[in-house]
Design a protein around this motif. Structure first.
Motif, PDB file in Angstrom:
ATOM      1  N   ASP A 168     -13.999   1.182  41.772  1.00  0.00           N
ATOM      2  CA  ASP A 168     -15.050   0.602  41.013  1.00  0.00           C
ATOM      3  C   ASP A 168     -14.799  -0.369  39.953  1.00  0.00           C
ATOM      4  O   ASP A 168     -13.388  -0.202  39.608  1.00  0.00           O
ATOM      5  N   ASP A 199     -15.228  -0.513  36.757  1.00  0.00           N
ATOM      6  CA  ASP A 199     -14.863  -0.043  35.661  1.00  0.00           C
ATOM      7  C   ASP A 199     -13.442   0.722  35.768  1.00  0.00           C
ATOM      8  O   ASP A 199     -12.482   0.635  34.827  1.00  0.00           O
ATOM      9  N   HIS A 200     -13.159   1.613  36.536  1.00  0.00           N
ATOM     10  CA  HIS A 200     -12.211   2.178  36.874  1.00  0.00           C
ATOM     11  C   HIS A 200     -10.813   0.969  37.385  1.00  0.00           C
ATOM     12  O   HIS A 200      -9.680   1.291  36.667  1.00  0.00           O
ATOM     13  N   GLU A 228     -10.563  -1.982  36.057  1.00  0.00           N
ATOM     14  CA  GLU A 228     -10.063  -2.381  34.860  1.00  0.00           C
ATOM     15  C   GLU A 228      -9.251  -1.648  33.934  1.00  0.00           C
ATOM     16  O   GLU A 228      -8.212  -2.002  33.453  1.00  0.00           O
TER      17      GLU A 228
END
Length: 71
Positions: A14, A16-17, A19
């Motif tokens: 996803d 956020d992960h 990044e």
């Protein structure tokens, strides 16, 4: 579409992960990608999901790998 294991692993994460992992050392990215590939290769439940949606199977394997890392 990414063809190297790290690129494919990052794509499965996803945003956020993705990044957070992208910001880490390349060696860590490679270790996580290798664990992700093992998860995809060895889990029979993911084989069934892969038949319906390869992207969903890859995302689930990525969630599992990161979940074990955070535990």
């Amino acid at each position: 579409m990414a063809t190297d294991p790290v690129g494919r692993f990052l794509t499965a994460l996803d945003p956020d992960h993705r990044e957070a992992v992208s910001a880490g050392p390349r060696e860590e990215q490679e270790r996580l990608a290798a664990a992700w590939e093992r998860e995809l290769d060895t889990d029979d439940d993911l084989d069934s999901l892969d038949e319906l949606s390869p992207a969903a199977a890859e995302a689930e394997a990525a969630r599992r790998v990161l979940g074990r890392e955070q535990a």
